[in-house]
Design a protein around this motif. Sequence first.
Motif, short mmCIF file in Angstrom:
data_model
loop_
_atom_site.label_atom_id
_atom_site.label_comp_id
_atom_site.label_asym_id
_atom_site.label_seq_id
_atom_site.Cartn_x
_atom_site.Cartn_y
_atom_site.Cartn_z
N TYR A 142 0.85 -1.20 0.00
CA TYR A 142 0.00 0.00 0.00
C TYR A 142 0.87 1.24 0.00
CZ TYR A 142 0.77 0.97 5.02
OH TYR A 142 1.34 1.27 6.24
N VAL A 143 0.27 2.34 -0.43
CA VAL A 143 0.95 3.63 -0.35
C VAL A 143 -0.04 4.67 0.15
CG1 VAL A 143 0.47 4.25 -2.79
CG2 VAL A 143 2.41 5.29 -1.60
N THR A 144 0.44 5.59 1.01
CA THR A 144 -0.35 6.77 1.35
C THR A 144 0.48 7.98 0.93
OG1 THR A 144 0.53 6.82 3.62
CG2 THR A 144 -1.57 5.70 3.30
N TRP A 145 -0.20 9.03 0.48
CA TRP A 145 0.51 10.20 -0.05
C TRP A 145 -0.35 11.44 0.09
CZ3 TRP A 145 -2.46 7.00 -3.03
CH2 TRP A 145 -3.36 7.61 -3.89
N ARG A 146 0.28 12.57 -0.10
CA ARG A 146 -0.45 13.83 -0.20
C ARG A 146 0.12 14.62 -1.38
NH1 ARG A 146 1.90 14.67 4.91
NH2 ARG A 146 -0.13 14.83 5.88
N VAL A 147 -0.71 15.46 -1.99
CA VAL A 147 -0.23 16.33 -3.06
C VAL A 147 -0.02 17.72 -2.47
CG1 VAL A 147 -0.77 17.38 -5.30
CG2 VAL A 147 -1.44 15.01 -4.84
N VAL A 148 1.18 18.27 -2.67
CA VAL A 148 1.50 19.61 -2.16
C VAL A 148 1.71 20.51 -3.36
CG1 VAL A 148 3.07 20.97 -0.76
CG2 VAL A 148 2.56 18.60 -0.12
#
Length: 442
Positions: free
Chosen positions: A252-258
């Motif tokens: 799995y991957v968790t991410w945010r867009v900045v």
Amino acid sequence: MALINEESTDRYDLREFRPQTDDQGAPDATTRAWMDAVGVGFHEPPESDEGAARMASHFIADQETFLGVYVNRPVVGSVDETWPAGTFTWFPKDLSWGDGSAVRTQAVSAVTVRPTERRRGILRRMMMHALERGVEEGYAVASLTASEGTIYRRFGFGCAIRERAVHVRRDRALPFLAPTTGTVVMVTTQWLADGVGPEVFARFHARTPGSMVRNTGTWPIVFGEFGPDGQKAKDVRAAVHRPEGSDEVDGYVTWRVVEGKTGEDTRVEIVDLVYTSDAAYLSLWEFLLSIDLNDVVVYKRSRLDDPIVAALADARSYDVDHEEDHVWLRVLDVAAVLESRPYAADGSLTIAVTDSLGHASGTYRLDVREARGTVTRLADDADVAGSDIALDVADLGALLIGSVSPVTLAAAGLLRAADPAVAVLLRAMLTPPRTPHGITYF
Ligand SMILES: CC(=O)SCCNC(=O)CCNC(=O)[C@H](O)C(C)(C)COP(=O)(O)OP(=O)(O)OC[C@H]1O[C@@H](n2cnc3c(N)ncnc32)[C@H](O)[C@@H]1OP(=O)(O)O
């Protein structure tokens, strides 16, 4: 620089205690004061009551033992009346050897000394006490992740695994040179947090040399339940990978867009990337690189030998921003730690270990047969001249995971090998089952 405050042998009182909460879950006064002092040390704003209660529950769940160094006779009005001038904690944390086995380490964290009391021996006093307690509690090795690179070697810690902060430019990255397999779907962070995420991490941990189990407080952050500021992180997204034809999640991957300001890149920042197969790692990267309306994918926990570099259409789209030490290890019991790890080659050699604190000093014989080691303590002193290998305990810690080579340490002048072939043999013996990768700070 002169000491800010006068030297005084009875200036401080060192106290060891367990964090505690009241009926409502709030930390008791001693625990709360200790937490506030840690916040000062790391320049963090004070926790809200709710945040402090949550953190205290995590410390208790992780079985932490706190040290506080208190100023005797504090000046009226100073924070010394409530807060310790020095803080320190330790707790059990497993380090994976990558073959399904692990060694329990004495994990050290929250080391702070208030600026007015610095360089007066408070850290040394806390460390001496903690390592002695670690030996009493049966730990074979202590571990930590450091704020600075030059603090801990003097206490026998060696950097056993490094990490890279990297970014990959999207415009030249895809398609990968070899096709990926399986499927990637987006999921809610809540669904991941409810079980699948920790379960995938457990499998990653078992197969990955250098992985450390996570603090209770790490999980809410990687799943976006809370940001580093203790507030709900609404911007964290999640996706999972499944192998072809399988229902089982293997990464799995968790991410945010900045979003970048004018002229800056818009970034996909990886929060957590956990994989139990190479296929999952590759596919999740391919997915991240395919997300529109951004310029780069940023990852702060990359391993040194990252297969993505070979997979990319243009390997120059991958850039290392920074490389530094990740996990440091401090051997307390040479025989116990060397007998706990697997080996990739048979062999026998004698090792002289010097340790200014005495815990690991001695001359040892390591015999490896069928991947398991047996250690015999030959002498209490380090027979540097008469042994195949001679090194400081910090460098023994550096070698443990197999990420740092004895041949490299010999070239750096830190390991003496009676015959260069012995360093090559030891390198072969210590070769880990796969590339070490640490993805957990503590
Ligand atoms: C595992 C973790 O928690 S990592 C986080 C470490 N904490 C921080 O970075 C927070 C900010 N810094 C601090 O709070 C303090 O400056 C500390 C904890 C780093 C040092 O505490 P002090 O009480 O000043 O250290 P102390 O006086 O006991 O010094 C012990 C030895 O370490 C050395 N030392 C202390 N701080 C540092 C440093 N930042 N860099 C290099 N060496 C250091 C001293 O020179 C001394 O060396 P010696 O005994 O070989 O002569």
